[in-house]
Design a protein around this motif. Structure first.
Motif, PDB file in Angstrom:
ATOM      1  N   MET A 117     -22.293  80.987  17.125  1.00 26.68           N
ATOM      2  CA  MET A 117     -21.041  81.004  16.413  1.00 26.68           C
ATOM      3  C   MET A 117     -20.749  82.443  15.977  1.00 26.68           C
ATOM      4  O   MET A 117     -21.632  83.160  15.540  1.00 26.68           O
ATOM      5  CB  MET A 117     -21.112  80.111  15.175  1.00 26.68           C
ATOM      6  CG  MET A 117     -19.813  80.148  14.404  1.00 26.68           C
ATOM      7  SD  MET A 117     -19.786  79.345  12.796  1.00 26.68           S
ATOM      8  CE  MET A 117     -20.513  77.807  13.109  1.00 26.68           C
ATOM      9  N   THR A 118     -19.518  82.822  16.100  1.00 28.43           N
ATOM     10  CA  THR A 118     -19.053  84.145  15.699  1.00 28.43           C
ATOM     11  C   THR A 118     -18.039  83.983  14.578  1.00 28.43           C
ATOM     12  O   THR A 118     -17.174  83.116  14.650  1.00 28.43           O
ATOM     13  CB  THR A 118     -18.406  84.870  16.890  1.00 28.43           C
ATOM     14  OG1 THR A 118     -19.379  85.003  17.927  1.00 28.43           O
ATOM     15  CG2 THR A 118     -17.896  86.242  16.496  1.00 28.43           C
ATOM     16  N   VAL A 119     -18.162  84.817  13.549  1.00 28.57           N
ATOM     17  CA  VAL A 119     -17.239  84.801  12.416  1.00 28.57           C
ATOM     18  C   VAL A 119     -16.638  86.193  12.283  1.00 28.57           C
ATOM     19  O   VAL A 119     -17.365  87.192  12.315  1.00 28.57           O
ATOM     20  CB  VAL A 119     -17.962  84.414  11.107  1.00 28.57           C
ATOM     21  CG1 VAL A 119     -17.014  84.445   9.932  1.00 28.57           C
ATOM     22  CG2 VAL A 119     -18.626  83.061  11.231  1.00 28.57           C
ATOM     23  N   LEU A 120     -15.318  86.261  12.151  1.00 26.06           N
ATOM     24  CA  LEU A 120     -14.635  87.533  11.999  1.00 26.06           C
ATOM     25  C   LEU A 120     -13.660  87.403  10.829  1.00 26.06           C
ATOM     26  O   LEU A 120     -12.849  86.486  10.792  1.00 26.06           O
ATOM     27  CB  LEU A 120     -13.872  87.878  13.285  1.00 26.06           C
ATOM     28  CG  LEU A 120     -13.457  89.328  13.401  1.00 26.06           C
ATOM     29  CD1 LEU A 120     -13.674  89.800  14.823  1.00 26.06           C
ATOM     30  CD2 LEU A 120     -12.028  89.499  13.032  1.00 26.06           C
ATOM     31  N   SER A 121     -13.787  88.299   9.865  1.00 26.77           N
ATOM     32  CA  SER A 121     -12.911  88.307   8.698  1.00 26.77           C
ATOM     33  C   SER A 121     -12.051  89.561   8.742  1.00 26.77           C
ATOM     34  O   SER A 121     -12.568  90.661   8.953  1.00 26.77           O
ATOM     35  CB  SER A 121     -13.751  88.284   7.424  1.00 26.77           C
ATOM     36  OG  SER A 121     -12.922  88.397   6.298  1.00 26.77           O
ATOM     37  N   THR A 122     -10.732  89.391   8.543  1.00 26.21           N
ATOM     38  CA  THR A 122      -9.827  90.528   8.601  1.00 26.21           C
ATOM     39  C   THR A 122      -8.982  90.612   7.339  1.00 26.21           C
ATOM     40  O   THR A 122      -8.723  89.611   6.682  1.00 26.21           O
ATOM     41  CB  THR A 122      -8.876  90.423   9.810  1.00 26.21           C
ATOM     42  OG1 THR A 122      -8.077  89.243   9.672  1.00 26.21           O
ATOM     43  CG2 THR A 122      -9.638  90.385  11.117  1.00 26.21           C
ATOM     44  N   THR A 123      -8.555  91.826   7.026  1.00 27.95           N
ATOM     45  CA  THR A 123      -7.651  92.081   5.914  1.00 27.95           C
ATOM     46  C   THR A 123      -6.572  93.042   6.394  1.00 27.95           C
ATOM     47  O   THR A 123      -6.893  94.123   6.892  1.00 27.95           O
ATOM     48  CB  THR A 123      -8.412  92.735   4.733  1.00 27.95           C
ATOM     49  OG1 THR A 123      -9.527  91.918   4.395  1.00 27.95           O
ATOM     50  CG2 THR A 123      -7.524  92.895   3.521  1.00 27.95           C
ATOM     51  N   SER A 124      -5.325  92.652   6.288  1.00 24.65           N
ATOM     52  CA  SER A 124      -4.177  93.506   6.619  1.00 24.65           C
ATOM     53  C   SER A 124      -4.225  94.079   8.031  1.00 24.65           C
ATOM     54  O   SER A 124      -4.085  95.280   8.234  1.00 24.65           O
ATOM     55  CB  SER A 124      -4.068  94.656   5.608  1.00 24.65           C
ATOM     56  OG  SER A 124      -3.913  94.162   4.314  1.00 24.65           O
ATOM     57  N   VAL A 125      -4.431  93.216   9.010  1.00 24.02           N
ATOM     58  CA  VAL A 125      -4.376  93.677  10.398  1.00 24.02           C
ATOM     59  C   VAL A 125      -3.009  93.321  10.981  1.00 24.02           C
ATOM     60  O   VAL A 125      -2.356  92.384  10.525  1.00 24.02           O
ATOM     61  CB  VAL A 125      -5.511  93.070  11.260  1.00 24.02           C
ATOM     62  CG1 VAL A 125      -6.865  93.551  10.793  1.00 24.02           C
ATOM     63  CG2 VAL A 125      -5.449  91.567  11.280  1.00 24.02           C
ATOM     64  N   PRO A 126      -2.549  94.043  11.995  1.00 21.17           N
ATOM     65  CA  PRO A 126      -1.242  93.767  12.602  1.00 21.17           C
ATOM     66  C   PRO A 126      -1.165  92.362  13.211  1.00 21.17           C
ATOM     67  O   PRO A 126      -2.182  91.786  13.612  1.00 21.17           O
ATOM     68  CB  PRO A 126      -1.129  94.834  13.692  1.00 21.17           C
ATOM     69  CG  PRO A 126      -2.099  95.893  13.318  1.00 21.17           C
ATOM     70  CD  PRO A 126      -3.199  95.217  12.571  1.00 21.17           C
ATOM     71  N   ASP A 127       0.057  91.837  13.314  1.00 21.20           N
ATOM     72  CA  ASP A 127       0.270  90.490  13.842  1.00 21.20           C
ATOM     73  C   ASP A 127      -0.225  90.325  15.275  1.00 21.20           C
ATOM     74  O   ASP A 127      -0.741  89.262  15.630  1.00 21.20           O
ATOM     75  CB  ASP A 127       1.758  90.118  13.766  1.00 21.20           C
ATOM     76  CG  ASP A 127       2.213  89.863  12.344  1.00 21.20           C
ATOM     77  OD1 ASP A 127       1.345  89.585  11.480  1.00 21.20           O
ATOM     78  OD2 ASP A 127       3.429  89.932  12.099  1.00 21.20           O
ATOM     79  N   HIS A 128      -0.091  91.358  16.107  1.00 20.96           N
ATOM     80  CA  HIS A 128      -0.536  91.214  17.495  1.00 20.96           C
ATOM     81  C   HIS A 128      -2.051  91.020  17.584  1.00 20.96           C
ATOM     82  O   HIS A 128      -2.547  90.352  18.486  1.00 20.96           O
ATOM     83  CB  HIS A 128      -0.073  92.387  18.365  1.00 20.96           C
ATOM     84  CG  HIS A 128      -0.780  93.672  18.116  1.00 20.96           C
ATOM     85  ND1 HIS A 128      -0.433  94.539  17.095  1.00 20.96           N
ATOM     86  CD2 HIS A 128      -1.826  94.244  18.751  1.00 20.96           C
ATOM     87  CE1 HIS A 128      -1.225  95.591  17.124  1.00 20.96           C
ATOM     88  NE2 HIS A 128      -2.080  95.442  18.119  1.00 20.96           N
ATOM     89  N   VAL A 129      -2.790  91.584  16.630  1.00 22.58           N
ATOM     90  CA  VAL A 129      -4.248  91.405  16.600  1.00 22.58           C
ATOM     91  C   VAL A 129      -4.572  89.969  16.194  1.00 22.58           C
ATOM     92  O   VAL A 129      -5.438  89.320  16.783  1.00 22.58           O
ATOM     93  CB  VAL A 129      -4.911  92.414  15.643  1.00 22.58           C
ATOM     94  CG1 VAL A 129      -6.388  92.136  15.500  1.00 22.58           C
ATOM     95  CG2 VAL A 129      -4.678  93.829  16.137  1.00 22.58           C
ATOM     96  N   ARG A 130      -3.852  89.460  15.200  1.00 23.01           N
ATOM     97  CA  ARG A 130      -4.059  88.078  14.769  1.00 23.01           C
ATOM     98  C   ARG A 130      -3.770  87.121  15.925  1.00 23.01           C
ATOM     99  O   ARG A 130      -4.482  86.136  16.123  1.00 23.01           O
ATOM    100  CB  ARG A 130      -3.172  87.761  13.569  1.00 23.01           C
ATOM    101  CG  ARG A 130      -3.547  88.590  12.347  1.00 23.01           C
ATOM    102  CD  ARG A 130      -2.693  88.241  11.160  1.00 23.01           C
ATOM    103  NE  ARG A 130      -3.122  86.924  10.702  1.00 23.01           N
ATOM    104  CZ  ARG A 130      -2.391  86.140   9.936  1.00 23.01           C
ATOM    105  NH1 ARG A 130      -1.197  86.517   9.532  1.00 23.01           N
ATOM    106  NH2 ARG A 130      -2.848  84.961   9.550  1.00 23.01           N
ATOM    107  N   GLY A 131      -2.725  87.408  16.703  1.00 19.88           N
ATOM    108  CA  GLY A 131      -2.395  86.576  17.856  1.00 19.88           C
ATOM    109  C   GLY A 131      -3.499  86.586  18.900  1.00 19.88           C
ATOM    110  O   GLY A 131      -3.846  85.543  19.458  1.00 19.88           O
TER     111      GLY A 131
END
Length: 115
Positions: A1-15
């Motif tokens: 399992m891989t877990v990735l936490s993000t804060t304030s990243v651009p929408d294209h990265v979230r997509g």
């Protein structure tokens, strides 16, 4: 399992992340990925993080059973102590603290108190 936490990243990265992983809460992505897909996603996230931040946790053949990677500005820094990855707060100039005497943890502050 891989877990990735993000804060304030651009929408294209979230997509890009939601194509491969689920997002149970905003900014937290979980999935089972091959090493190749995981590394490519991390390359995209770390290159696009800008003023945000990201943390990747994935399985690894080591004592802890996982590896941590970070990108962007964070108060916490990763420090390797005899093969164990520990998390420490970055040093502030006005705070008195004890520091690691040498090695990769230089510039890392360990709060006084226990230990």
């Amino acid at each position: 399992m891989t877990v990735l936490s993000t804060t304030s990243v651009p929408d294209h990265v979230r997509g890009a992340l939601t194509r491969w992983m689920i997002e149970p809460t905003p900014g937290l992505y979980v999935g089972t990925l091959s090493a190749r897909v995981r590394d490519e996603l991390w390359r995209v996230v770390s290159a696009s993080v800008g003023s945000g931040a990201a943390v990747l946790i994935h399985p690894e053949a080591n004592e802890q059973g996982y590896a941590l990677q970070t990108a962007g500005e964070r108060r916490r820094a990763l420090a390797d102590f005899d093969g164990l990855t520990l998390v420490a707060f970055a040093r502030r100039s006005t705070k008195k603290c004890r520091t690691a005497p040498r090695g990769p943890a230089q510039g890392v502050c360990f709060p006084r108190g226990r230990g």
